[in-house]
Design an enzyme around this catalytic site. Structure first.
Site, PDB file in Angstrom:
ATOM      1  N   VAL A 159       2.782   0.353   5.804  1.00  0.00           N
ATOM      2  CA  VAL A 159       2.854   0.181   4.358  1.00  0.00           C
ATOM      3  C   VAL A 159       1.565  -0.478   3.882  1.00  0.00           C
ATOM      4  O   VAL A 159       1.168  -1.528   4.388  1.00  0.00           O
ATOM      5  CB  VAL A 159       4.065  -0.680   3.943  1.00  0.00           C
ATOM      6  N   ALA A 207      -1.239  -5.134   3.874  1.00  0.00           N
ATOM      7  CA  ALA A 207      -0.611  -4.017   4.569  1.00  0.00           C
ATOM      8  C   ALA A 207       0.240  -4.591   5.698  1.00  0.00           C
ATOM      9  O   ALA A 207       0.149  -5.775   6.030  1.00  0.00           O
ATOM     10  CB  ALA A 207      -1.656  -3.057   5.126  1.00  0.00           C
ATOM     11  N   LYS A 208       1.065  -3.750   6.276  1.00  0.00           N
ATOM     12  CA  LYS A 208       1.849  -4.154   7.445  1.00  0.00           C
ATOM     13  C   LYS A 208       2.310  -2.901   8.167  1.00  0.00           C
ATOM     14  O   LYS A 208       2.520  -1.843   7.546  1.00  0.00           O
ATOM     15  CB  LYS A 208       3.074  -4.982   7.042  1.00  0.00           C
ATOM     16  N   GLY A 209       2.471  -3.018   9.467  1.00  0.00           N
ATOM     17  CA  GLY A 209       2.976  -1.916  10.270  1.00  0.00           C
ATOM     18  C   GLY A 209       4.065  -2.396  11.202  1.00  0.00           C
ATOM     19  O   GLY A 209       4.146  -3.587  11.524  1.00  0.00           O
TER      20      GLY A 209
END
Length: 429
Positions: free
Chosen positions: A73, A118-120
């Protein structure tokens, strides 16, 4: 196959992730109300700019196959490329990743780092997979999201369940696809592959800096003060070390297997050696067994929740006795608990301030990679300390001027900076 997640994936309806996202949006709503922004600005800041969900076929070592699910995201690009960790956990949901990406946006803005958030995440239990399997998962996940990442687009970093090896695999996979080595595509890499000195302990150093400032704010002398640390992983372990080195008594720690306590203060270096040998804090010589939830309710000067989200909530907030809480984890305190802590005059240093040391030194690593010029450990740590001190002063000033709790003040400052960047850039087309 890579799919743009226009509609929430089924796992996004899982209650814990949804709850965390609701908390993040509640904090944003409070900030936009304080700032007088209209609903359009709120909606713009509450909605991720881009998110993808990918399937990750994995060939296990025994020849069997399974399919994992991963997310990335990208919440905001107004102040620069996206930045955020990658976590491997069986509890990963899309809503959780959305919330963490939003918090990363605020964290970068608050520390004046020129990134968006962001992040994953990949839904996997890394403890149940071999190193070779984890490498295959990482390389496939990287291949699937590679059109969206890059030094000027989105720069992943380690998080729960991932480490410098994960970042090395990501960097190599991306570089092979580009046809040349791209060191700046990830941060948190091994030193020999362009990593920065001080990166491994940066989040913990930032937590310690803020903890000392929070105790001073409460008139508590650091030397001899007591602390409890929930979590003994990347953040909690080194936070406990730095607190002990400053003369504090770390009287309790916990990990996913259990909790231990010693009112005289745990021998943190010996505890680290015990964890290296056994894999857990449990069974440490001379310590007492403690219920994990009881650690959060100990009568200590400082509580550092450094594990997962939502551990301080409506169910236990009234029993929390710490004089100051410094959030090493992302989102460990729910809005209901925050209200209780305000009422009980417990200082809470929020995650977007307290645990921002990691993203600050990730930024330093990115700068060093782009310049091919490496700083000494002392340079990194002095620059980190300066950033954390400035952010602490900014948040405290805003809290006093606006009559807000530290979390609300920090979020207001960050949201204002992101909104200003967005409004100055305008909309295209």
């Amino acid at each position: 196959m890579t799919a743009v997640a226009d509609a929430p994936a089924p796992q996004s309806t899982i209650a814990p992730g949804a709850s965390v996202l609701a908390d993040a949006r509640s904090q944003l709503r409070t900030a936009t109300d304080v700032l007088g922004y209209d609903r359009g600005v709120y909606e713009m800041l509450a909605t991720p700019r881009r998110e993808v969900t990918v399937s990750i076929p994995l060939r296990r070592d025994d020849g069997t196959h399974e399919v994992l699910v991963g997310h990335r995201v990208q919440h905001n690009f107004s102040r620069g490329p996206a930045k955020g960790g990658l976590r491997y956990s069986p509890d990963v949901t899309l809503d959780e990743v959305r919330a963490l990406a939003m918090w990363m946006t605020w964290k970068c803005a608050l520390l004046d780092v020129p990134y968006g958030g962001a992040k994953g995440g990949v839904r996997i239990d890394p403890r149940e997979h071999s190193q070779a399997e984890l490498e295959r998962v990482t390389r496939r996940y990287t291949s699937e999201i590679s059109p969206l990442i890059g030094p000027e687009r989105d720069i992943p970093a380690p998080d729960i369940g991932t480490d410098e090896n994960t970042m090395a695999w990501m960097m190599d996979t991306y570089s092979v696809q580009q046809g040349h080595t791209v060191l700046g595509v990830t941060t948190g890499k091994p030193i020999s592959l362009g990593g920065s000195l001080g990166r491994a302990t940066a989040t913990s150093r930032g937590v310690a800096h803020v903890a000392f400032a929070a105790l001073a704010d409460r008139g508590i002398t650091v030397h001899g003060a007591t602390a409890a640390v929930q979590g003994f992983g990347k953040v909690g372990r080194y936070t406990a070390r730095f607190l002990a080195e400053a003369g504090m008594k770390v009287v309790a720690v916990s990990d996913q297997y259990g909790a231990i306590a010693d009112e005289r203060g745990l021998d943190v270096p010996a505890l680290e050696a015990h964890v290296d040998a056994t894999g857990s804090v449990v069974g440490f010589t001379g310590s007492d067994v403690l219920d994990g939830s009881a650690l959060l309710e100990l009568d200590v000067d400082l509580l550092v929740p450094a594990a997962v989200e939502g551990v301080l909530n409506a169910g236990n907030a009234e029993r929390v006795k710490a004089k100051a809480i410094v959030e090493g984890a992302n989102g460990p305190t729910t809005p209901e608990a925050d209200e209780v802590f305000r009422r009980n005059d417990i200082l809470v240093a929020p995650d977007i301030l307290a645990n921002a040391g990691g993203v600050v030194v990730s930024y330093f690593e990115w700068v060093q990679s782009s310049q091919a010029f490496w700083w000494s450990a002392d340079e990194v740590e002095s620059r980190l300390a300066a950033r954390m001190d400035i952010a602490w002063r900014d948040v405290n000033t805003a809290a006093r001027q606006r009559g807000l709790a530290l979390r609300d003040a920090a979020t207001v400052l960050a949201v204002e900076r992101v909104a200003q960047a967005h409004l100055l850039r305008g909309l295209y087309p």
